[in-house]
Motif scaffolding. Structure first.
Motif, PDB file in Angstrom:
ATOM      1  N   TRP A 165      -6.371   1.459  -0.536  1.00  0.00           N
ATOM      2  CA  TRP A 165      -5.235   0.791   0.297  1.00  0.00           C
ATOM      3  C   TRP A 165      -5.939   0.398   1.661  1.00  0.00           C
ATOM      4  N   LYS A 214       0.294   4.193  -2.568  1.00  0.00           N
ATOM      5  CA  LYS A 214      -0.754   4.995  -2.547  1.00  0.00           C
ATOM      6  C   LYS A 214      -0.719   5.959  -1.154  1.00  0.00           C
ATOM      7  N   SER A 274      -3.499  -7.955  -3.287  1.00  0.00           N
ATOM      8  CA  SER A 274      -3.425  -6.343  -2.845  1.00  0.00           C
ATOM      9  C   SER A 274      -3.439  -5.536  -3.609  1.00  0.00           C
ATOM     10  N   ILE A 300      -6.186  -2.803  -3.855  1.00  0.00           N
ATOM     11  CA  ILE A 300      -5.892  -1.286  -3.722  1.00  0.00           C
ATOM     12  C   ILE A 300      -6.631  -0.519  -4.758  1.00  0.00           C
ATOM     13  N   ALA A 302       1.015  -1.157  -0.047  1.00  0.00           N
ATOM     14  CA  ALA A 302      -0.013   0.074  -0.192  1.00  0.00           C
ATOM     15  C   ALA A 302       0.714   1.345  -0.048  1.00  0.00           C
ATOM     16  N   SER A 344      -7.924  -2.707   1.583  1.00  0.00           N
ATOM     17  CA  SER A 344      -6.927  -3.995   1.299  1.00  0.00           C
ATOM     18  C   SER A 344      -6.275  -4.303   2.851  1.00  0.00           C
TER      19      SER A 344
END
Length: 429
Positions: free
Chosen positions: A162, A35, A153, A157, A32, A165
């Protein structure tokens, strides 16, 4: 026998999926991170979050091994999984750097409960001539998770954000942790059964009972433990360097594209999956063969296989430096990477098995914690110290140094192959 196999299937499946989930949670924020940085997180702040987890994980892997000798393995495994999931859920709902770093420190700390508890349960449920195989297969769950979780993931995402996730990763962890407390059994004796491992333990010429008086200090007095720790440190340093610096070596020193560098890194991990499983199966086969032939010795029967793998590491590192140029094909480079990965992950699996099985049962977790700490030292050495060498020389200098150290380590292991492998087995007056 059928009842034992039924328990083994349920317990192993739970630990396999659970340990894969440990690995998924450990990397969930890394997936993540792009992001998060788009939303304003700086590189230094991202580094702080990652470092907080790495620091906690290094500490907890050592403490988890010692703790596994003192509390219920299933409780340790399930509580670590639940705590890791709760930290991930907390991260998904947070917005400050302090909260991010604190929660990811907690996540890293919870991660250290995973493998020591698995190792303890495996030793109780599987006989010595099965232990290496099942150890390697279970550790491969992290490789499988590492191959699948990036895609899962990325999908979550891109489509849901995110935070969602992380919610999925955390929830799965909590659910599996809650289930594992009911499906994992610490040892066959807890359900009125007796496994091959427990029978073999009682056949140790009466020493297993006698060595229940051995202490943590007795482990530290074992020359064999120091040998395994040093060898583990070297191979882990080489593995981390190959994964972290291999692509930079190919890009900056050999003039290849990032695509080729990434393919090399992927091939190392792919080879590692097969190398770990093969090492476990092969050492179990050697052990069975030696038992049938009635061979006995002071040295651990698995170590010669580890020596062969270490020689393979040295050869692959030599090929990487002196037989790879800017005109080398991608197939040749990835082939070297694949074999190198197999030769690196093979000893990693073997050293963990050897450390766990060579100590008295009540100290097996502590013994593995010591060699795991040595492995962490190797991983740390491959970071800043090696990047400093690359800065003043080049990336090739790192791999030349590793080639020499791997060769020296293989030679030391060969010379000391008959060293008494009974870690912490002492006689009291």
């Amino acid at each position: 026998m059928e009842k034992i196999q039924s328990y083994q299937l349920i317990i192993f499946t739970t630990m396999f999926i659970g340990y894969a989930c440990y690995a998924y949670n450990r990397k969930s924020v890394s997936f993540a991170m792009p992001k998060l940085m788009e939303e304003g997180l700086s590189k230094n702040e991202a580094g702080l979050i990652a470092s907080s987890q790495n620091l906690a994980y290094a500490i907890s892997k050592f403490l988890g091994g010692i703790l596994s000798d003192r509390i219920s393995s299933k409780l340790l495994f399930s509580s670590g999984l639940v705590l890791s999931g709760l930290a991930t859920l907390g991260f998904s709902g947070s917005g400050s750097l302090l909260a991010f770093a604190a929660l990811w420190f907690i996540n890293g700390f919870a991660q250290g409960a995973g493998w020591p508890s698995c190792a303890k349960v495996l030793r109780k449920w599987y006989s010595p001539d099965q232990f290496g195989t099942w150890w390697s297969i279970l550790s491969a769950s992290a490789n499988i998770s590492g191959g699948i979780s990036p895609f899962v993931s990325a999908f979550l995402i891109v489509n849901y954000g995110w935070r969602f996730s992380l919610i999925i990763a955390g929830t799965i962890s909590i659910v599996l942790g809650s289930i594992s407390i009911f499906t994992i059994v610490n040892s066959p004796s807890d359900v009125g059964l007796q496994s091959g491992a427990e029978v073999d333990g009682k056949k140790n010429d009466g020493t297993d009972q006698q060595n229940q008086t051995a202490t943590f200090v007795d482990l530290l007095r074992s020359p064999f433990l120091w040998l395994v720790s040093f060898s583990y440190m070297v191979v882990f340093c080489a593995k981390t360097s190959a994964v972290d610096w291999g692509q930079l070596f190919l890009i900056e020193d050999r003039g290849h594209s990032q695509y080729v560098g990434s393919a090399f890194t992927s091939s190392v991990e792919s080879g590692g999956f097969f190398g770990g499983v093969i090492a476990g199966y092969l050492t179990d086969w050697v052990l069975k063969r030696s038992v049938k032939q009635g061979k006995k010795g002071r040295g651990n029967i698995r170590m010669p296989v580890a020596i062969a793998f270490m020689i393979g590491v040295m050869i692959c590192l030599h090929l990487l430096q002196f037989f790879v140029s800017d005109t080398s094909s991608k197939f040749w480079i990835t082939s070297i990477g694949f074999v190198l990965g197999a030769c690196l992950y093979g000893p990693i699996a073997i050293f963990g098995v050897v450390a766990t099985e060579s100590a008295p049962s009540h100290l097996s977790g502590s013994c593995h914690a010591i060699v795991a700490l040595a492995a962490n030292v190797g991983a740390i050495t491959s970071g800043l110290p090696f990047s400093y060498i690359a800065k003043h020389y080049n990336w090739a200098a790192i791999f030349l140094l590793l080639e020499i150290i791997s060769g020296v380590t293989a030679a030391i292991m060969f010379v000391t192959r008959n060293l008494n492998s009974a870690i912490g087995h002492v006689k009291r007056d």
